[in-house]
Design a protein around this motif. Sequence first.
Motif, short mmCIF file in Angstrom:
data_model
loop_
_atom_site.label_atom_id
_atom_site.label_comp_id
_atom_site.label_asym_id
_atom_site.label_seq_id
_atom_site.Cartn_x
_atom_site.Cartn_y
_atom_site.Cartn_z
N ASP A 49 0.77 -1.29 0.14
CA ASP A 49 0.18 -0.07 -0.12
C ASP A 49 0.84 1.36 0.22
O ASP A 49 1.51 1.79 1.06
CB ASP A 49 -0.93 -0.08 1.13
CG ASP A 49 -1.80 -1.12 1.21
OD1 ASP A 49 -2.80 -1.00 0.04
OD2 ASP A 49 -1.80 -1.99 2.00
N LEU A 99 -4.48 9.67 7.03
CA LEU A 99 -3.95 8.20 6.88
C LEU A 99 -4.15 7.75 8.25
O LEU A 99 -3.73 8.40 9.22
CB LEU A 99 -2.90 7.95 6.03
CG LEU A 99 -2.49 8.28 4.71
CD1 LEU A 99 -1.09 8.21 4.26
CD2 LEU A 99 -3.36 7.36 3.97
N GLU A 100 -4.71 6.49 8.41
CA GLU A 100 -4.67 5.96 9.63
C GLU A 100 -3.34 5.44 10.29
O GLU A 100 -2.40 5.30 9.32
CB GLU A 100 -5.72 4.29 9.73
CG GLU A 100 -7.06 4.78 9.47
CD GLU A 100 -7.82 5.38 10.67
OE1 GLU A 100 -7.32 5.39 11.71
OE2 GLU A 100 -8.61 6.66 10.39
N GLN A 102 -0.13 3.67 11.05
CA GLN A 102 0.47 2.36 10.52
C GLN A 102 -0.40 1.58 9.46
O GLN A 102 -0.89 0.44 9.54
CB GLN A 102 0.62 1.35 11.72
CG GLN A 102 1.74 1.88 12.63
CD GLN A 102 2.17 0.87 13.80
OE1 GLN A 102 1.93 -0.27 13.40
NE2 GLN A 102 2.75 1.44 14.56
N SER A 103 -0.72 2.40 8.28
CA SER A 103 -1.86 2.01 7.33
C SER A 103 -1.16 1.88 6.11
O SER A 103 -1.60 1.09 5.01
CB SER A 103 -2.95 2.82 7.20
OG SER A 103 -2.59 4.09 6.84
N VAL A 104 0.16 2.40 5.66
CA VAL A 104 0.58 2.27 4.33
C VAL A 104 2.21 2.06 4.39
O VAL A 104 2.78 2.00 5.65
CB VAL A 104 0.66 3.47 3.71
CG1 VAL A 104 -1.25 3.93 3.54
CG2 VAL A 104 1.22 4.81 4.41
N ASN A 105 2.71 1.30 3.64
CA ASN A 105 4.05 0.81 3.54
C ASN A 105 5.09 1.93 2.52
O ASN A 105 6.20 1.88 3.08
CB ASN A 105 4.20 -0.51 2.65
CG ASN A 105 3.25 -1.42 3.03
OD1 ASN A 105 2.21 -1.77 2.69
ND2 ASN A 105 3.66 -2.30 4.37
N ALA A 129 1.80 7.37 9.89
CA ALA A 129 0.96 6.76 9.18
C ALA A 129 1.80 5.15 8.29
O ALA A 129 0.93 4.48 7.89
CB ALA A 129 0.66 7.55 7.67
N LYS A 131 3.66 1.80 8.05
CA LYS A 131 3.68 0.67 8.98
C LYS A 131 5.14 0.47 9.22
O LYS A 131 6.16 1.09 8.93
CB LYS A 131 3.43 -0.58 8.36
CG LYS A 131 1.82 -0.44 7.74
CD LYS A 131 1.59 -1.74 6.81
CE LYS A 131 -0.07 -1.75 6.52
NZ LYS A 131 -0.40 -2.83 5.72
#
Length: 292
Positions: A49, A99-100, A102-105, A129, A131
């Motif tokens: 993501d 963004l939440e 730890q929601s994207v890489n 945001a 991870k």
Amino acid sequence: MNDLFDEALIARNRARALARNAPGSDFLLELTARELADRLSLVERRFEDAVELFGGTGLTAKAALATGKIERLQRIETDAAFGEEGQAVLATNYESVPLEPQSVNLILSPLALHLTNDTPGMLIQMRRALKPDGLLLAAIPGAGTLAELRDVLLAAETEIYGGASPRVVPFADIRDVGSLLQRAGFALPVIDEESFTVRYDHIFALMRDLKAMGMANPLLGRSRRPVSSRFFLRAAELYAERFADPDGRIRATFSIVFVSGWAPHESQQKPLKPGSAKMRLADALDPTRRDT
């Protein structure tokens, strides 16, 4: 801390630039997109993501997807109109990362962070945001960008009006960018800078390009006083006198700071603890020492 930038004006400048869509005006964004994609292609992993944050025309998103390193990518912009046909764009204000935790890489930030009032806060939002072991790749205009334009506008305004107001935004030094990354909690930061020289027939062509990029002056402290054509003509003369090549064309410098930083993760390399070294630094630097 007092704000430097008019956030609403930044959004309007970007929207106008998108509406005009002047051919060739996104050359700097295109260059940045290629460079960020090249750096992404060297990372030995895939990112499930990813997000392109305030990337304008989306050139960075396209270049990054073309590397094959990304499974899904979301674009975030100041206006949903930045999305191409059939492409959803999440609209938000210029000072937020919606963004939440730890929601994207992966977060891609091309040529946007130099216009944020709270840059440390933006970097902290990005790090939160990501991870664990997520990556930030950013390109930030740095000190030296448009130095020639700054010089001649200051000289012309001082000469004609007896004083000067800010007409070119301040750009961060590469060392300051590194400090900000560390303050925001990024691990393993890598920072380097490249300068590019673009040549123009005259100052007015340069200023048209800047406007077409959405880079018109957004400073809150800018002068609202109308200036005469004499001011711009004098600035053009000074530019030609100070920064022209033998063929008469003028030079404009763009210095871009390229940044990578990782959200902390236990698998990452850690610095050695103080006192854990097997050799004293003085011994390592002793030219008379011989290994046996």
